[in-house]
Design an enzyme around this catalytic site. Sequence first.
Site, PDB file in Angstrom:
ATOM      1  N   ARG A  45       0.866  -1.185   0.000  1.00 37.66           N
ATOM      2  CA  ARG A  45       0.000   0.000   0.000  1.00 37.66           C
ATOM      3  C   ARG A  45       0.893   1.221   0.000  1.00 37.66           C
ATOM      4  NH1 ARG A  45       2.561   1.649   3.850  1.00 37.66           N
ATOM      5  NH2 ARG A  45       1.165   3.439   3.843  1.00 37.66           N
ATOM      6  N   GLY A  46       0.267   2.379  -0.163  1.00 32.20           N
ATOM      7  CA  GLY A  46       1.025   3.624  -0.315  1.00 32.20           C
ATOM      8  C   GLY A  46       1.079   3.934  -1.802  1.00 32.20           C
ATOM      9  N   ALA A  47       0.702   5.167  -2.155  1.00 32.73           N
ATOM     10  CA  ALA A  47       0.521   5.499  -3.566  1.00 32.73           C
ATOM     11  C   ALA A  47       1.755   5.198  -4.421  1.00 32.73           C
ATOM     12  CB  ALA A  47       0.085   6.963  -3.691  1.00 32.73           C
ATOM     13  N   ARG A  88      -7.142  -0.448  -7.270  1.00 36.34           N
ATOM     14  CA  ARG A  88      -7.590   0.517  -6.250  1.00 36.34           C
ATOM     15  C   ARG A  88      -7.855   1.852  -6.939  1.00 36.34           C
ATOM     16  NH1 ARG A  88      -4.675   0.743  -0.570  1.00 36.34           N
ATOM     17  NH2 ARG A  88      -6.691   1.680  -0.059  1.00 36.34           N
ATOM     18  N   GLN A 195      -1.581   1.930  10.050  1.00 34.22           N
ATOM     19  CA  GLN A 195      -0.290   2.114   9.367  1.00 34.22           C
ATOM     20  C   GLN A 195       0.716   2.854  10.259  1.00 34.22           C
ATOM     21  OE1 GLN A 195      -3.280   2.755   7.950  1.00 34.22           O
ATOM     22  NE2 GLN A 195      -3.280   2.241   5.784  1.00 34.22           N
ATOM     23  N   ASP A 236      -2.278  10.532  -1.789  1.00 36.06           N
ATOM     24  CA  ASP A 236      -2.650   9.506  -2.758  1.00 36.06           C
ATOM     25  C   ASP A 236      -2.992  10.085  -4.119  1.00 36.06           C
ATOM     26  OD1 ASP A 236      -3.199   8.248   0.046  1.00 36.06           O
ATOM     27  OD2 ASP A 236      -2.963   6.596  -1.375  1.00 36.06           O
ATOM     28  N   ASN A 246      -5.816  11.894   0.687  1.00 37.19           N
ATOM     29  CA  ASN A 246      -4.857  11.106   1.462  1.00 37.19           C
ATOM     30  C   ASN A 246      -5.646  10.283   2.474  1.00 37.19           C
ATOM     31  OD1 ASN A 246      -2.109  10.348   2.051  1.00 37.19           O
ATOM     32  ND2 ASN A 246      -2.225  11.561   3.919  1.00 37.19           N
ATOM     33  N   LYS A 247      -4.948   9.470   3.218  1.00 40.92           N
ATOM     34  CA  LYS A 247      -5.549   8.552   4.187  1.00 40.92           C
ATOM     35  C   LYS A 247      -6.611   9.240   5.033  1.00 40.92           C
ATOM     36  CE  LYS A 247      -4.926   5.178   4.452  1.00 40.92           C
ATOM     37  NZ  LYS A 247      -5.884   4.341   3.669  1.00 40.92           N
TER      38      LYS A 247
END
Lengths: 351, 351
Positions: A45-47, A88, A195, A236, A246-247
């Site tokens: 995960r993570g852009a 995603r 995270q 993101d 973002n998250k």
Amino acid sequence: MLPTIKWEGELIKILDQRKLPSKKEWYTCRGYRDVINAIEKMVIRGAPAIGVAAAMGLALGASSIRTRSFPAFSTRFTLLAEKMRLARPTAVNLQWAVERMLRLVDRSAGRSVEEIKQALRNESEVILAQDIDINKNIGRHGLTVVPENSTILTHCNAGSLATAGYGTALGVIRAAHAARKNIRVFADETRPWLQGLRLTTFELMEDGIPVTVIADNAAGSLMRQGEIDLVITGADRIAANGDVANKIGTYQVALMARIHRIPFYVAAPLSTIDPATPDGEAIPVENRPPEEITRIGRAALAPPGVNALNPAFDITPAKYVTAIITEAGIILPPFKKNIKDTMRSRPRFSS
Amino acid sequence: MLPTIKWEGELIKILDQRKLPSKKEWYTCRGYRDVINAIEKMVIRGAPAIGVAAAMGLALGASSIRTRSFPAFSTRFTLLAEKMRLARPTAVNLQWAVERMLRLVDRSAGRSVEEIKQALRNESEVILAQDIDINKNIGRHGLTVVPENSTILTHCNAGSLATAGYGTALGVIRAAHAARKNIRVFADETRPWLQGLRLTTFELMEDGIPVTVIADNAAGSLMRQGEIDLVITGADRIAANGDVANKIGTYQVALMARIHRIPFYVAAPLSTIDPATPDGEAIPVENRPPEEITRIGRAALAPPGVNALNPAFDITPAKYVTAIITEAGIILPPFKKNIKDTMRSRPRFSS
């Protein structure tokens, strides 16, 4: 620091982030479907890391296309690419990587299919290597906004594990630590996926950077008490006007930073900026399974059958962003103009 | 709804909130030390419930004092009371209940020790019963601020389980539901202890009130999308100027409510208002064990040895509070004056 993702012969190995930090397990991808699954299930995960994984997954998928005809290869590769796109929805780096690989195929009409397969593999390795360089440049530029002896709040994990290595927000923190700025970090634990609790603490502890984890609920109170000097998060997707996806929880942190007059920085590669997305309203926000909230570490803590809503991201309007830290330098407001100028003067690696 | 706490002969039984909702276990208190332990370890929690438990614990402690001399009894009872005071620092209801029991002893100089023990037991039962009545009155007054067809956000658990029954914030929600206002509720899961995920959902589902649990991180985003019409929380202590100590994260919710122009209500009995505390700065905020953050449902999810900071409460300045809903009516700003007037016209049960 362990690599997030790597080639091992004809296999892709991904460090399984669902298990960290208690177990260091490699998730093996034998075909592109495994990579899609890894992205969907958040093995990775993570852009920026998702972008790298998508490129590698497409190179792996290409290698198993059995044809010598360029048009047949191109058609089937395009089909793979369309499937990869759907893994995603929010992080634009996934789209960016898919398009970069598609353009390589488009440009390769005269070459043999075998050559193209090799070129795709090479391209995925270039993307992997470039991502680390990009992050180091983000760190270098970001260094200038971090005062000596400061305390930095970060949300989610925008670190080595969210990228090919070094990290974006944590890249800035790593650079500031390396420059002996005597910083310390508060990490929001970042529910529901934790995270911050699991990954950001793990990375910073490995590097010997002082870190304290807090419940997301405590950030505002710490700001009010003057305990936080600046905020740095990843992104993101950044829209053309500077709105940031973002998250989930980032929006709240940005609002609170503004109220407490604390600068709020977003660290991201240019590949996270999407000129085709005019503003935050146009960014699709993924809702993830309610079980991420109702079950924690395998334990069902909520009453059976409870309703849960689990948006994975939120939108922070550009007006709450102090600056965007990129590999090409720091972008200040007005973002619409300055993003355009930055993107024009620094063409993306893919073009 | 199950009772939170009850007498069973000479024992006190407490529904163990650490185990809910998956297990309904009774924690048995054979002496006042068990009650102190239950408060410290959060077998029972919520400011009004802690007050009730403290009163019952002191009655239980009194029953085991072996003397017929009033001065000896009074001295030893005062010692118990001082120990009880220290169980948790923030909720003022604990102090309020301890003082109420101490005053009863002070007034009883002419009576036999056996009579005083019986009077303390009776007083604890009165406090238990009054708390439910108080909550129903809070619900009745609070009803007027809840529009038809509205969506209410609540934080933590200020319900039946946080009181002797019915609840404060959830009392208002119960009253609005009973009045067929067609409400629905978003429950912040409320890390680290997950009172929202585990307890608020459980209570509201038992009552058939529509509830959806969210990560604390999602509240701001939902407000921005216009999904929340009003916020109602409980309180652990309200200062004379209207500053509110409540579960960590309440401050953030109040700030976000203000920015999104959503009313933010605090529902609490008058026993939660402490005229002796001038403002929020004077309220002691408890730091709880870091393990509440790093271990969830027995699983250690964070890296071993990680630093964690776990403030259990925060302070919401009075300026972010729309109104305080009490059993004596709704207190509006200016709080300093209006709290004083309310406390004067409605003497506390203890005085």
